[in-house]
Design an enzyme around this catalytic site. Structure first.
Site, PDB file in Angstrom:
ATOM      1  N   ARG A  46       0.830  -1.205   0.000  1.00 19.90           N
ATOM      2  CA  ARG A  46       0.000   0.000   0.000  1.00 19.90           C
ATOM      3  C   ARG A  46       0.864   1.254   0.000  1.00 19.90           C
ATOM      4  O   ARG A  46       0.563   2.230  -0.700  1.00 19.90           O
ATOM      5  CB  ARG A  46      -0.926  -0.014   1.217  1.00 19.90           C
ATOM      6  N   HIS A 100       0.735   4.052  -2.989  1.00 20.72           N
ATOM      7  CA  HIS A 100       0.396   5.450  -2.693  1.00 20.72           C
ATOM      8  C   HIS A 100       1.532   6.383  -3.070  1.00 20.72           C
ATOM      9  O   HIS A 100       1.291   7.541  -3.425  1.00 20.72           O
ATOM     10  CB  HIS A 100       0.051   5.597  -1.216  1.00 20.72           C
ATOM     11  N   ASP A 101       2.759   5.908  -2.996  1.00 21.56           N
ATOM     12  CA  ASP A 101       3.883   6.728  -3.431  1.00 21.56           C
ATOM     13  C   ASP A 101       3.861   6.914  -4.939  1.00 21.56           C
ATOM     14  O   ASP A 101       3.920   8.035  -5.438  1.00 21.56           O
ATOM     15  CB  ASP A 101       5.202   6.082  -3.007  1.00 21.56           C
ATOM     16  N   GLY A 142       4.730  10.091  -8.975  1.00 21.35           N
ATOM     17  CA  GLY A 142       5.571   8.989  -9.407  1.00 21.35           C
ATOM     18  C   GLY A 142       6.303   8.331  -8.262  1.00 21.35           C
ATOM     19  O   GLY A 142       6.196   8.734  -7.097  1.00 21.35           O
ATOM     20  N   ASP A 195       8.878   8.249  -6.291  1.00 23.63           N
ATOM     21  CA  ASP A 195       9.995   9.104  -5.891  1.00 23.63           C
ATOM     22  C   ASP A 195      10.154   9.194  -4.383  1.00 23.63           C
ATOM     23  O   ASP A 195      10.882  10.052  -3.878  1.00 23.63           O
ATOM     24  CB  ASP A 195       9.821  10.509  -6.471  1.00 23.63           C
ATOM     25  N   SER A 247       8.214  10.325  -2.241  1.00 21.84           N
ATOM     26  CA  SER A 247       7.660  11.550  -1.647  1.00 21.84           C
ATOM     27  C   SER A 247       6.677  11.244  -0.525  1.00 21.84           C
ATOM     28  O   SER A 247       6.472  12.073   0.372  1.00 21.84           O
ATOM     29  CB  SER A 247       6.987  12.403  -2.723  1.00 21.84           C
ATOM     30  N   ASN A 251      -3.908   8.916   3.324  1.00 20.23           N
ATOM     31  CA  ASN A 251      -2.614   8.363   3.729  1.00 20.23           C
ATOM     32  C   ASN A 251      -2.439   8.243   5.242  1.00 20.23           C
ATOM     33  O   ASN A 251      -1.393   7.773   5.701  1.00 20.23           O
ATOM     34  CB  ASN A 251      -1.477   9.228   3.169  1.00 20.23           C
ATOM     35  N   PRO A 291      -7.330   6.576  -6.423  1.00 23.66           N
ATOM     36  CA  PRO A 291      -8.603   5.906  -6.721  1.00 23.66           C
ATOM     37  C   PRO A 291      -9.354   5.616  -5.422  1.00 23.66           C
ATOM     38  O   PRO A 291      -8.765   5.187  -4.432  1.00 23.66           O
ATOM     39  CB  PRO A 291      -8.175   4.608  -7.417  1.00 23.66           C
ATOM     40  N   HIS A 345      -5.246  -6.801  -2.556  1.00 19.44           N
ATOM     41  CA  HIS A 345      -6.251  -6.729  -1.496  1.00 19.44           C
ATOM     42  C   HIS A 345      -6.566  -8.110  -0.932  1.00 19.44           C
ATOM     43  O   HIS A 345      -7.421  -8.238  -0.052  1.00 19.44           O
ATOM     44  CB  HIS A 345      -7.525  -6.060  -2.013  1.00 19.44           C
ATOM     45  N   ASP A 368      -2.616 -14.952  -2.838  1.00 22.03           N
ATOM     46  CA  ASP A 368      -3.009 -16.019  -3.760  1.00 22.03           C
ATOM     47  C   ASP A 368      -4.298 -15.609  -4.468  1.00 22.03           C
ATOM     48  O   ASP A 368      -4.713 -14.447  -4.395  1.00 22.03           O
ATOM     49  CB  ASP A 368      -3.177 -17.356  -3.029  1.00 22.03           C
TER      50      ASP A 368
END
Length: 333
Positions: free
Chosen positions: A57, A61-62, A67, A69, A71, A89, A155, A185, A253
């Site tokens: 995750r 999210h990064d 991109g 990076d 951040s 976040n 999203p 997930h 799986d």
């Protein structure tokens, strides 16, 4: 499982992107870099089997914002609210894993290995520990110097597949990548606040989502009260397993996809995969051929890791993953 034929991935990428990273980028500058990353991830995994879910995750999210990076790792300062403080976040974790890896690498080869590569490599190793493949991961990313909460757009768990597909295409990922990466997930947790509308007020009807398996619905209602937990109280938000169709909630799986066809997906976006033609066929193929899922998951993760990368003289190599080197973020967008 053997490493994927990397040349096939190169052929699928634009030339400029394909040449920007390389396998074993640190083979001369820090030969033990990947060994150190793997060792630290394994240590944390032995203490907490949910670490792979947290790293997956965090990496997603990064990469989805500015991109890949690193951040998302940057802390806020008096003059700037960083990405990690944005509402989506606030429940990110495993920052401590990255901190530990960075500390070990700074002892080994100071100022050489980027935080962006550390996050990508740690996620790769975590995927392998949870049942996926140890795919060959190109490295050479550099770290960004901008991290702003206002930039975070991700999203939504309640998006339609069509909306999520558009979001993914905006970062050069396609419907196959969307369907495959949502397979992540199958491991880890989510918070009750992400599913309360499905449980109690689906699409404003005051009723439960009719596409949810009745037994799972009853079980989730017992765990998740109807009250909405505000972001400021997120620590009080009950966690539930994302994959309700398995007895192995930390194993990557195809049980996640099996659950889709039993209407046992926790998130609305996930359940939507069973109701569109292309995604439902792909999910069914993964159920029939689990090795195909592992293979494609690796390919999609590698592709994700190319999103918006900084290379060459762009960005920097942070000495501390939580802050930019000069202490002040650049103001260029």
């Amino acid at each position: 499982m053997a490493a994927l034929p990397f040349v096939l991935l190169l052929l699928a990428l634009p030339p400029a992107i394909a040449l920007s990273l390389e396998i074993h980028y640190y083979r001369y500058s820090c030969p033990r870099a990947e060994i150190i990353v793997k060792r630290v991830v394994e240590k944390h995994f032995q203490q907490d089997p949910s670490v792979p879910a947290g790293l997956l995750r965090l990496h997603f999210h990064d990469c989805f914002v500015r991109g890949c990076d690193a951040s998302v790792l940057v802390d806020s300062t008096p003059g700037n609210v960083a990405e990690k403080e944005s509402p989506p976040n606030l429940t990110l974790r495993t920052f401590d894993v990255i901190d530990d890896i960075k500390a070990e690498l700074e002892k080994e080869c100071s100022g050489v290995v980027s935080c962006a590569d550390i996050l990508a490599l740690a996620t790769r190793d975590a995927v392998a520990l949870s049942g996926g493949a140890a795919y060959a991961l190109p490295t050479g990313r550099r770290d960004g110097t901008i991290s702003r909460a206002a930039d975070v757009q991700l999203p939504s768990p309640s998006s339609s597949v069509e909306t999520a597909e558009a979001d993914f295409r905006s970062i050069n990922l396609d419907l196959v990548d969307l369907t495959t990466l949502l397979g992540a997930h199958g491991v880890g947790f989510c918070h009750c606040s992400l599913v309360t509308t499905r449980l109690y007020n689906y699409q404003g009807t005051g009723l439960s989502d009719p596409t949810m398996d009745p037994a799972m619905l009853a079980s989730l209602k017992q765990k998740c009260p109807p009250e909405v937990v505000l972001p400021s109280n997120i620590t009080r938000d009950t966690r539930i397993f994302l994959n309700q169709a398995t007895s192995k909630p930390f194993f990557l799986d195809t049980s996640f996809y099996q659950g889709l066809f039993g209407e046992k997906a926790v998130l609305e976006l996930d359940q939507g995969l069973a109701f569109t033609d292309v995604t439902s066929k792909l999910a069914a193929r993964y159920v029939r051929r689990p090795k195909r899922f592992v293979h494609q998951f690796s390919k999609s993760m590698i592709k994700l890791g190319y999103v918006g990368v900084l290379t060459g003289e762009d960005g920097e190599i942070r000495l501390d993953c939580r802050k930019v080197n000069n202490g002040t973020q650049t103001t260029l967008s």
